[in-house]
Design a protein around this motif. Structure first.
Motif, mmCIF file in Angstrom:
data_model
loop_
_atom_site.group_PDB
_atom_site.id
_atom_site.type_symbol
_atom_site.label_atom_id
_atom_site.label_comp_id
_atom_site.label_asym_id
_atom_site.label_seq_id
_atom_site.Cartn_x
_atom_site.Cartn_y
_atom_site.Cartn_z
ATOM 1 N N LEU A 1 52.876 -43.868 -35.476
ATOM 2 C CA LEU A 1 51.589 -43.180 -35.446
ATOM 3 C C LEU A 1 51.780 -41.685 -35.223
ATOM 4 C CD1 LEU A 1 48.492 -43.360 -35.466
ATOM 5 C CD2 LEU A 1 48.578 -43.809 -33.001
ATOM 6 N N ALA A 2 52.718 -41.320 -34.348
ATOM 7 C CA ALA A 2 52.974 -39.905 -34.089
ATOM 8 C C ALA A 2 53.450 -39.195 -35.360
ATOM 9 C CB ALA A 2 54.016 -39.761 -32.977
ATOM 10 N N GLU A 3 54.346 -39.828 -36.112
ATOM 11 C CA GLU A 3 54.827 -39.245 -37.372
ATOM 12 C C GLU A 3 53.685 -39.113 -38.372
ATOM 13 O OE1 GLU A 3 57.730 -38.116 -38.286
ATOM 14 O OE2 GLU A 3 59.295 -39.033 -37.069
ATOM 15 N N PHE A 4 52.862 -40.148 -38.454
ATOM 16 C CA PHE A 4 51.734 -40.131 -39.391
ATOM 17 C C PHE A 4 50.748 -39.022 -39.033
ATOM 18 C CE2 PHE A 4 47.263 -41.498 -39.743
ATOM 19 C CZ PHE A 4 47.109 -41.359 -41.111
ATOM 20 N N LEU A 5 50.463 -38.848 -37.742
ATOM 21 C CA LEU A 5 49.487 -37.847 -37.318
ATOM 22 C C LEU A 5 49.920 -36.446 -37.711
ATOM 23 C CD1 LEU A 5 48.547 -39.265 -33.800
ATOM 24 C CD2 LEU A 5 47.091 -39.202 -35.839
ATOM 25 N N LYS A 6 51.206 -36.178 -37.635
ATOM 26 C CA LYS A 6 51.688 -34.866 -38.045
ATOM 27 C C LYS A 6 51.404 -34.638 -39.525
ATOM 28 C CE LYS A 6 53.795 -30.919 -37.553
ATOM 29 N NZ LYS A 6 53.237 -29.835 -36.722
ATOM 30 N N GLY A 7 51.641 -35.657 -40.337
ATOM 31 C CA GLY A 7 51.342 -35.543 -41.762
ATOM 32 C C GLY A 7 49.861 -35.489 -42.053
ATOM 33 N N ALA A 8 49.042 -35.969 -41.118
ATOM 34 C CA ALA A 8 47.594 -35.978 -41.312
ATOM 35 C C ALA A 8 46.940 -34.682 -40.849
ATOM 36 C CB ALA A 8 46.973 -37.163 -40.577
ATOM 37 N N GLY A 9 47.748 -33.717 -40.434
ATOM 38 C CA GLY A 9 47.186 -32.422 -40.072
ATOM 39 C C GLY A 9 47.082 -32.137 -38.588
ATOM 40 N N TYR A 10 47.578 -33.058 -37.748
ATOM 41 C CA TYR A 10 47.562 -32.837 -36.299
ATOM 42 C C TYR A 10 48.934 -32.344 -35.846
ATOM 43 C CZ TYR A 10 43.214 -35.503 -36.520
ATOM 44 O OH TYR A 10 41.948 -35.934 -36.831
ATOM 45 N N GLN A 11 49.001 -31.900 -34.598
ATOM 46 C CA GLN A 11 50.261 -31.380 -34.067
ATOM 47 C C GLN A 11 51.198 -32.476 -33.572
ATOM 48 O OE1 GLN A 11 51.214 -28.029 -34.093
ATOM 49 N NE2 GLN A 11 49.418 -27.950 -35.413
ATOM 50 N N GLY A 12 50.649 -33.636 -33.300
ATOM 51 C CA GLY A 12 51.452 -34.736 -32.795
ATOM 52 C C GLY A 12 50.623 -35.626 -31.895
ATOM 53 N N ILE B 1 49.029 -40.010 -51.792
ATOM 54 C CA ILE B 1 48.956 -40.940 -50.667
ATOM 55 C C ILE B 1 50.271 -41.688 -50.518
ATOM 56 C CG2 ILE B 1 47.914 -43.090 -49.845
ATOM 57 C CD1 ILE B 1 46.052 -40.855 -49.318
ATOM 58 N N TYR B 2 50.776 -42.200 -51.619
ATOM 59 C CA TYR B 2 52.019 -42.966 -51.558
ATOM 60 C C TYR B 2 53.210 -42.083 -51.211
ATOM 61 C CZ TYR B 2 50.124 -47.450 -52.987
ATOM 62 O OH TYR B 2 49.439 -48.646 -53.004
ATOM 63 N N ASP B 3 53.191 -40.844 -51.646
ATOM 64 C CA ASP B 3 54.252 -39.917 -51.260
ATOM 65 C C ASP B 3 54.269 -39.726 -49.744
ATOM 66 O OD1 ASP B 3 55.085 -39.575 -53.848
ATOM 67 O OD2 ASP B 3 53.954 -37.709 -54.175
ATOM 68 N N GLU B 4 53.058 -39.624 -49.185
ATOM 69 C CA GLU B 4 52.964 -39.419 -47.745
ATOM 70 C C GLU B 4 53.435 -40.652 -46.971
ATOM 71 O OE1 GLU B 4 52.139 -36.738 -45.969
ATOM 72 O OE2 GLU B 4 51.943 -35.531 -47.782
ATOM 73 N N VAL B 5 52.956 -41.830 -47.361
ATOM 74 C CA VAL B 5 53.302 -43.039 -46.600
ATOM 75 C C VAL B 5 54.750 -43.454 -46.823
ATOM 76 C CG1 VAL B 5 50.929 -43.860 -46.554
ATOM 77 C CG2 VAL B 5 52.438 -44.604 -48.402
ATOM 78 N N ASP C 1 56.855 -28.805 -32.765
ATOM 79 C CA ASP C 1 57.985 -28.400 -33.603
ATOM 80 C C ASP C 1 58.806 -29.582 -34.091
ATOM 81 O OD1 ASP C 1 57.376 -25.730 -33.465
ATOM 82 O OD2 ASP C 1 58.658 -25.343 -31.728
ATOM 83 N N GLY C 2 58.383 -30.802 -33.759
ATOM 84 C CA GLY C 2 59.081 -31.984 -34.242
ATOM 85 C C GLY C 2 59.919 -32.688 -33.201
ATOM 86 N N GLY C 3 59.902 -32.196 -31.971
ATOM 87 C CA GLY C 3 60.666 -32.828 -30.908
ATOM 88 C C GLY C 3 59.857 -33.886 -30.183
ATOM 89 N N ALA C 4 60.331 -34.271 -29.013
ATOM 90 C CA ALA C 4 59.642 -35.265 -28.190
ATOM 91 C C ALA C 4 59.929 -34.945 -26.726
ATOM 92 C CB ALA C 4 60.103 -36.677 -28.523
ATOM 93 N N SER C 5 59.071 -35.416 -25.840
ATOM 94 C CA SER C 5 59.258 -35.139 -24.418
ATOM 95 C C SER C 5 58.812 -36.334 -23.596
ATOM 96 C CB SER C 5 58.469 -33.892 -23.997
ATOM 97 O OG SER C 5 57.077 -34.158 -24.002
ATOM 98 N N PHE C 6 59.356 -36.411 -22.386
ATOM 99 C CA PHE C 6 58.998 -37.479 -21.449
ATOM 100 C C PHE C 6 58.976 -36.876 -20.053
ATOM 101 C CE2 PHE C 6 58.882 -41.108 -18.891
ATOM 102 C CZ PHE C 6 58.682 -42.246 -19.656
ATOM 103 N N ARG C 7 57.886 -37.061 -19.342
ATOM 104 C CA ARG C 7 57.743 -36.524 -17.987
ATOM 105 C C ARG C 7 57.127 -37.566 -17.053
ATOM 106 N NH1 ARG C 7 59.285 -31.019 -16.725
ATOM 107 N NH2 ARG C 7 59.064 -29.771 -18.619
ATOM 108 N N ALA D 1 62.599 -40.107 -31.459
ATOM 109 C CA ALA D 1 61.145 -40.013 -31.648
ATOM 110 C C ALA D 1 60.807 -38.567 -31.992
ATOM 111 C CB ALA D 1 60.403 -40.455 -30.387
ATOM 112 N N HIS D 2 59.748 -38.393 -32.785
ATOM 113 C CA HIS D 2 59.350 -37.057 -33.215
ATOM 114 C C HIS D 2 57.846 -36.891 -33.044
ATOM 115 C CE1 HIS D 2 63.335 -36.506 -34.988
ATOM 116 N NE2 HIS D 2 63.211 -37.730 -35.480
ATOM 117 N N HIS D 3 57.447 -35.677 -32.695
ATOM 118 C CA HIS D 3 56.023 -35.338 -32.528
ATOM 119 C C HIS D 3 55.349 -36.255 -31.513
ATOM 120 C CE1 HIS D 3 56.500 -32.688 -35.935
ATOM 121 N NE2 HIS D 3 56.934 -33.683 -36.671
ATOM 122 N N LEU D 4 56.104 -36.680 -30.499
ATOM 123 C CA LEU D 4 55.592 -37.608 -29.496
ATOM 124 C C LEU D 4 55.897 -37.099 -28.096
ATOM 125 C CD1 LEU D 4 54.372 -40.402 -28.685
ATOM 126 C CD2 LEU D 4 56.705 -41.333 -28.862
#
Length: 470
Positions: free
Chosen positions: A248-259, A174-178, A58-64, A298-301
């Motif tokens: 990388l975590a932000e990019f992966l979300k834009g690339a179609g992954y969950q994070g 591509i440029y819009d995404e990056v 959902d765009g958050g982050a966690s640490f355990r 941090a997001h999606h991490l």
């Protein structure tokens, strides 16, 4: 169809997976595949970590932190969550710390950890690691598919994939995404390298693609090398590798992954650092990661670290020696035995029950029989007898872990398989004769009970085997 034990026959595990499971567990390590076949218990811990995955998506982050002594199942739980995360569409990176791989160091130890994480980058379709090129190619293919579906020329007609207008539309997308990444720390350089990869793909320049992959893997030793091969005056270093993980975590979300889920095990190697200043620098890096994830920087991490109780709680050398971390991580006043808080940053592994251990060794017996092609003859009573012997040893209460139990059991199965004339009762009786502990009374059912020597030297006493500590 029923087995000689009167149980319904279970579906056989594929031989390739069965071999990995048996060989890994006998060697005392966690298999990277086939975990669902042998996972038992850990429902509360897994549920808590799966809740974190929903937050990350959902765009958050966690640490355990996962805390447990050697052989208690930390690595097993980490690999279980790794499997779940990949199945849910996450990219997972995992690494074990060592004297050469830390979070910070004078000689590139932090960068070495980053390289290991990227080397082990895994997805559902590439679970064995090395998924970076696949991820980048999928990203480009996804953008091209979007343009092919949504793009149109000036007249409103769909764009032809072979026409120049299509390539221009893909490049704009591509440029819009990056460009979305450029607001983050090091985002401009990261976006520029991504654009280079796209152009190298379109032009069929495999050499440049390889150079970009090397850059993402952190393989350039200095800026001079990066400038010579890519024309950029930047490279990933020991000081900023964590910033690139966030990118990388932000990019992966834009690339179609969950994070991105990052798993770091063996924190004990930070505890073992002899120089106190170097240890503090490493703990400071943990504090930075912890603050970033919990403060929304941090997001999606997601980050999960595994360590022993000593490596976490020791006030002289452990993580708790760094006051800023100790004050954040120490357990509150209301947590007590049987009332653990699974939403806290530190998860202390709950004990496996003896019933869960019985289920586990039963699964292993079925897998072993299926792999070597024989009918399982060990009954539930035999398995109970094995556990009674294991936990009847002096000191088993505090020193025996699932790792030793599983290793002993697989060894027992191997010996029985190779020596058809041997019986389990004979082997267990022989093992008793070594003097490691008293024989438990023969069981008439599945109630797990055994004998326990009084440490003070008194007579053996009966004890309930339902509180096994993992």
């Amino acid at each position: 169809m029923s087995s000689p034990t009167g149980q319904t026959a279970k579906p056989r595990v594929p031989k390739r997976i069965a071999a990995v499971i048996i060989n890994s567990l006998k060697g005392g390590v966690v298999p990277r595949i086939g975990l669902p076949y042998v996972t038992v218990g850990r429902e509360t811990e897994i549920a808590a970590l799966l809740h974190d995955l929903d937050l990350i998506a959902d765009g958050g982050a966690s640490f355990r932190f996962l805390v447990g002594r050697y052989g208690a199942g930390k690595s097993f739980l980490l690999q279980t969550i790794r499997t779940h995360a990949m199945g849910k569409g996450f990219v997972v990176a995992d690494a074990d710390l060592s004297p050469e791989r830390r979070l910070q160091g004078r000689h590139g130890e932090g960068l070495a950890t980053y390289r290991e994480l990227i080397r082990n980058l895994s997805t559902k379709t590439r679970p064995e690691g090395g998924a970076l090129p696949l991820i980048l190619d999928r990203w480009i293919s996804g953008v091209q598919a979007q343009v092919a579906t949504e793009g149109a020329d000036a007249s409103g007609a769909p764009l032809s994939p072979d026409g120049p207008a299509f390539s221009q539309a893909v490049e704009r997308r591509i440029y819009d995404e990056v460009n979305k990444l450029q607001e983050l720390v090091h985002g401009f350089d990261f976006a520029r390298i991504l654009a280079m990869y796209y152009h190298a793909t379109v032009e069929g320049d495999d050499e440049r693609k390889g150079a970009v992959i090397r850059w993402f893997r952190g393989e350039y030793r200095n800026k001079t090398e990066a400038r010579a091969e890519l024309g950029v005056n930047v490279c990933i270093t020991d000081d900023d590798w964590y910033d690139y993980l966030k990118l990388l975590a932000e990019f992966l979300k834009g690339a179609g992954y969950q994070g991105l889920l990052v798993l770091i095990d063996e924190l004990v190697n930070l505890f073992k650092i002899p120089n106190s200043i170097t240890r503090q620098y490493n703990y400071e890096k943990i504090l930075t990661m912890y603050n970033d994830t919990l403060q929304g920087k941090a997001h999606h991490l997601g980050i999960i670290m595994g360590g022993t109780p000593q490596s976490i709680e020791d006030r002289r050398r452990g993580i708790y020696s760094y006051e800023a971390l100790r004050s954040r991580l120490t357990q509150g006043r209301f947590a007590q035995e049987g009332l653990t808080d699974m939403l806290a940053p530190v998860i202390r592994l709950n004990p496996l029950t003896y019933e869960e251990l019985l289920v586990l060794i039963e699964k292993l017996a079925d897998i072993h029989a299926g792999y070597f092609g024989y009918e399982r003859t060990l009954s539930t009573e035999d398995l109970v007898r094995f556990l009674q012997i294991e936990f009847g040893r002096v000191g088993a209460d505090t020193h025996l872990t699932p790792r030793e139990v599983i290793r002993d059991f697989v060894e027992l199965l191997d010996i029985l398989c190779q020596n058809p004339g041997a019986s389990m009762e004979t082997l267990l009786s022989g093992e008793q004769g070594v003097g490691e502990g008293p024989a438990a009374p023969a069981s008439g059912g599945s109630t797990l009970s055994g004998t326990h020597h009084d440490p003070a030297g008194g007579a053996p006493s009966k004890r309930d085997l339902s509180g096994f500590t993992l």
